[in-house]
Scaffold this active site. Sequence first.
Site, PDB file in Angstrom:
ATOM      1  N   HIS A 104     -35.736 -29.173 -19.200  1.00 55.39           N
ATOM      2  CA  HIS A 104     -36.503 -28.237 -18.370  1.00 55.39           C
ATOM      3  C   HIS A 104     -35.799 -27.863 -17.059  1.00 55.39           C
ATOM      4  CE1 HIS A 104     -39.609 -28.355 -21.232  1.00 55.39           C
ATOM      5  NE2 HIS A 104     -40.319 -29.356 -20.772  1.00 55.39           N
ATOM      6  N   HIS A 175     -45.527 -23.860 -20.080  1.00 56.71           N
ATOM      7  CA  HIS A 175     -45.799 -25.170 -20.685  1.00 56.71           C
ATOM      8  C   HIS A 175     -47.289 -25.532 -20.570  1.00 56.71           C
ATOM      9  CE1 HIS A 175     -45.059 -29.185 -22.124  1.00 56.71           C
ATOM     10  NE2 HIS A 175     -43.736 -29.024 -22.094  1.00 56.71           N
ATOM     11  N   GLU A 313     -45.208 -23.478 -26.831  1.00 57.26           N
ATOM     12  CA  GLU A 313     -44.231 -22.978 -25.873  1.00 57.26           C
ATOM     13  C   GLU A 313     -43.290 -21.978 -26.554  1.00 57.26           C
ATOM     14  OE1 GLU A 313     -42.332 -26.484 -24.053  1.00 57.26           O
ATOM     15  OE2 GLU A 313     -43.904 -27.591 -25.110  1.00 57.26           O
TER      16      GLU A 313
END
Length: 346
Positions: A104, A175, A313
């Site tokens: 991420h 997310h 996602e």
Amino acid sequence: MTITGKTYPSPKGEITHYTLTNDKGSSVTLSTLGAGIVAINVPDANGALANVVLGYDDAASWIADGPCAGKIPGRFANRIARGHFTLDGKEYTLAINNGPNALHGGPEGFQNQIWDARTVGDNKVVMVYAAEDGEEGYPGNLIVTAEYTWDNDDTLTLRLHATTDAPTVINLTNHVYFNLDGEGSGSVLGHKLRLNAACYLPTDPTQIPTGEIAPVAGTPMDFRDFKEIGKDIEADFEPLKIGKGYDHCWVVDDYRKGEMREVAVLKAAKSGRTLTVATTQPGMQIYTGNWLKGCPRSISGGDYNDYDGVAIECQNFPDAPNKPEFPTPVLRPGEEYDETIKFSFK
């Protein structure tokens, strides 16, 4: 439609929450921290409103939270193997923050930054973040825009846009975790899920794709017809053992760059709510909240347990910078990154 704003202090600085309410009374609350989704209040089959996304009771609790709840991770969402990639012959090194891999965009990724924001009309919030060259190890000064629009049909549209002044890699998503029976109502393993995906990406034990694009037929990964999320989650199947549940990328059927298509439908029998997800992205990481227990106190004042929410996602494939056979994540000067995700509630 109306938009209201409220500010909160945090160690990162002032956080603003914007609430967009449509003519039916359904609403979305957005945060400038991580350009996040804080709440989505939509009616059940009887017309009763409830928040259907997971979140916390303190605006500052979203900072560096493990689940990355509701936020936009970046500059590269999901995992990059060993925190390394090579672009135009130059190797780049990233922070290792997920086993041996980068996740991420790193510990100070987009999800943990406060974005600039402005409202447009009575139904849109535009947030902007300027990532500097070298930030978290990534090349190029990157200008990222997240444009959220809420309409009277209870559809939230997120357009993600970016430009760069040097070659870089990018992968953006949201997310957010859904529980269509209402935030804090317990497990989502009884929700039914359908995915327009005949293939998924197997991974190594560290959850990096092997490069194989495997058919879902005959495996617990098959959601081409509606199936309860929990039906096969404990199956004797190595991919599910690796992640303690679903945490994999599915390959969107008939993907064509820039084309919007329906990719997922989530249904909850108890509440009667349905969520339809559409996107221009080539993949969708389905994560069943396998490690939610121990995250910050919930927005309703309780504690979440594992599997209390599911994330859908929409994104490019994990480790795409190291997999030339995957859709390219490379963005160059003069090009535009432009992807859209739609969440429609009924």
